[in-house]
Design a protein around this motif. Structure first.
Motif, PDB file in Angstrom:
ATOM      1  N   VAL A 164       5.694  12.548  -8.918  1.00  7.06           N
ATOM      2  CA  VAL A 164       5.957  11.549  -7.863  1.00  7.06           C
ATOM      3  C   VAL A 164       4.623  11.052  -7.310  1.00  7.06           C
ATOM      4  N   ARG A 165       3.725  11.987  -7.101  1.00  7.82           N
ATOM      5  CA  ARG A 165       2.411  11.637  -6.558  1.00  7.82           C
ATOM      6  C   ARG A 165       1.648  10.734  -7.544  1.00  7.82           C
TER       7      ARG A 165
ATOM      8  N   LEU B   5       5.471  10.443   1.881  1.00 12.66           N
ATOM      9  CA  LEU B   5       4.833   9.490   0.971  1.00 12.66           C
ATOM     10  C   LEU B   5       5.552   8.160   1.177  1.00 12.66           C
ATOM     11  N   THR B   6       4.789   7.133   1.556  1.00 12.91           N
ATOM     12  CA  THR B   6       5.423   5.832   1.794  1.00 12.91           C
ATOM     13  C   THR B   6       4.782   4.782   0.894  1.00 12.91           C
ATOM     14  N   ARG B   7       5.585   3.847   0.516  1.00  8.95           N
ATOM     15  CA  ARG B   7       5.098   2.749  -0.324  1.00  8.95           C
ATOM     16  C   ARG B   7       5.691   1.472   0.244  1.00  8.95           C
ATOM     17  N   GLY B   8       4.812   0.566   0.644  1.00  7.38           N
ATOM     18  CA  GLY B   8       5.319  -0.617   1.336  1.00  7.38           C
ATOM     19  C   GLY B   8       6.048  -0.168   2.590  1.00  7.38           C
TER      20      GLY B   8
ATOM     21  N   SER C 278       0.826  -1.196   0.000  1.00  6.26           N
ATOM     22  CA  SER C 278       0.000   0.000   0.000  1.00  6.26           C
ATOM     23  C   SER C 278       0.866   1.253   0.000  1.00  6.26           C
ATOM     24  N   THR C 279       0.276   2.284  -0.578  1.00  5.19           N
ATOM     25  CA  THR C 279       0.955   3.574  -0.665  1.00  5.19           C
ATOM     26  C   THR C 279       0.171   4.553   0.189  1.00  5.19           C
ATOM     27  N   THR C 280       0.879   5.284   1.021  1.00  6.54           N
ATOM     28  CA  THR C 280       0.193   6.210   1.924  1.00  6.54           C
ATOM     29  C   THR C 280       0.820   7.581   1.839  1.00  6.54           C
ATOM     30  N   LEU C 281      -0.034   8.586   1.760  1.00 11.05           N
ATOM     31  CA  LEU C 281       0.435   9.964   1.881  1.00 11.05           C
ATOM     32  C   LEU C 281       0.049  10.441   3.272  1.00 11.05           C
TER      33      LEU C 281
END
Ligand code: NIG
Ligand code: FE
Length: 430
Positions: free
Chosen positions: A51-52, A32-35, A2-5
């Motif tokens: 990037v977003r 911004l995180t991914r995994g 999952s990707t979280t802002l």
């Protein structure tokens, strides 16, 4: 994946984008995180649209989390603990209050040896449960990485039990555990009068335990009541032959010049250091060895000699702070209290203290490429604190302003009543 802002954060990244140290809170920050990784960190308005857009890959689950204006720092890293052991040393505490010295108690067969007896007598399940209870206190205060040493077993079998317990804790709880082999902590009773033979055994056991994947680093206690410089060097040589990094309990009670030796072996860290001299400081600076200061042990032993903080700073030696949790000299279960003590006792600034439990602690574990700062490519381990400023983390005593803990990009499940109470946070299944 999952990707979280994560938005509405006041970010203390502890470094700029290039990784250089920075004492600055970035307002209106976002992560911004991914995994389990940070993809981007900075002020939200500076987040590049590309990037977003990239992160919004339809194959991944996307979410946005509002951190409510909290101060966000990297997850805390405790780079020096002895969390796994049996028994208590409260009786010895009473003796020391009456004026008996730590060394005298050790020489009379108490001290570390008393804990060795209690540890050997404890079952695996009991060692695990006792250590898990201690670890829970660390997790509540925002620790996402912890080092755990062996050193209370002093047989191959018992050292292995301690290291396996540490590994299990790391598998079960939402925290990274780094293990350190410290069989050269005290002379095993079976080897009384034969310290060199004991060191031979310590080196042999190391190969077996390393082959089992139980050892991330190797440590020793170089001291009049521990091991000599020559014995310490033999342990280091065995570690080097296996490609393992070393660290050292050095110059805690006297100046044995252990730090200069450790620096020659490219040590990750030298720890304690109240009796460190200028030669040792220069050797550590040249080797890039971290100075791990342990205010809990300094306080608990009523030490009066301060570690040479100004000289370490002047030489550019990175300073880390740790709890040194152990039953004899630092029965501390509060990493946050160490931030306070580092400032009050050692005169670190609150930013230096926080860097000491994040960026520099990561370096003391050899994890600087992935841990300890909030920057792209680093691990998404961070804490949201209900405070206005970094200084508040070091200022309060007995207050836990930890609001949310994110470990490997996933929020740790808070126990009932929030992070300040409750059971060990289990890893979430991905
Ligand atoms: O880091 N100095 C040696 N080891 C521990 C104390 C261990 C003990 O007393 O049980 C320390 O202070
Ligand atoms: Fe220690």
């Amino acid at each position: 994946m999952s990707t979280t802002l994560w938005v509405n954060a006041r970010l203390a990244c502890m470094a700029d984008a290039a990784g250089s140290a920075q004492d600055r809170v970035l307002e209106r920050g976002a992560l911004l995180t991914r995994g389990d990784r940070i993809v981007w960190a900075g002020a939200l308005e500076a987040l590049p649209a590309a990037v977003r857009a990239d992160a919004r890959d339809p194959a991944t689950h996307w979410q946005e989390v509002d951190l409510g204006g909290a101060l966000v720092t990297p997850g805390l890293i405790d780079c020096h603990t002895h969390l796994v052991y049996g028994g208590s040393r409260a009786r010895e505490f009473e003796q020391r209050l009456q004026g008996v010295s730590y060394e005298a108690i050790a020489l009379a067969g108490g001290g570390i040896r008393a804990t060795v007896n209690a540890t050997r007598a404890a079952s695996d399940a009991s060692l695990y449960e006792q250590a898990a209870a201690r670890l829970r206190a660390y997790l509540r205060e925002g620790v996402t990485t912890v080092e755990i040493k062996s050193g209370y077993g002093l047989t191959e079998h018992d050292e292995a039990r301690l290291l396996r317990t540490a590994r299990r804790l790391g598998q079960d709880a939402a925290v990274d555990v780094r293990t350190t082999y410290l069989a050269a902590h005290a002379l095993a009773p079976e080897y009384a009068g034969r310290a060199d033979d004991y060191i031979d055994a310590v080196c042999r056991w190391l190969s077996t335990l390393h082959a089992e994947g139980l050892v991330d680093a190797v440590d020793a206690f170089c001291e009049t009541i521990g091991f000599t410089l020559a014995q310490t060097e033999r342990v280091f040589a065995a570690a080097r032959a296996l490609g393992l990094p070393v660290k050292l309990h050095a110059e805690q009670l006297s100046n044995q010049h252990g730090s200069a030796l450790a620096a020659r072996y490219g040590a990750l860290s030298c720890d304690h250091l109240e009796y460190l001299d200028q030669g040792g400081i220069e050797a550590m600076a040249a080797a890039g060895t971290v100075a791990v200061l342990l205010p809990g042990a300094y306080y608990f032993l009523r030490e009066t000699r301060l570690p040479p903080v100004a000289a370490l700073r002047a030489a550019g030696v990175p300073i880390a702070i740790a709890t040194d949790h152990n039953p004899g000299t630092s029965p501390v279960l509060s990493p946050l209290l160490m931030l306070n003590m580092a400032c009050v006792l050692f005169r670190l600034t609150p930013w230096e203290a926080l860097r000491g439990m994040t960026t520099h602690a990561a370096r003391a574990l050899g994890l600087q490429a992935t841990h300890g700062i909030l920057a792209a490519g680093h691990r998404a381990d961070f804490v949201a604190w209900g405070v206005d400023d970094v200084s508040e983390l070091a200022y309060a005593i007995g207050r836990n302003p930890c609001q949310r803990i994110v470990y490997r990009g996933t929020e740790r499940v808070p126990a009932p009543g929030g992070h300040t109470t409750g059971a060990v946070a289990r890893r979430e299944t991905p």
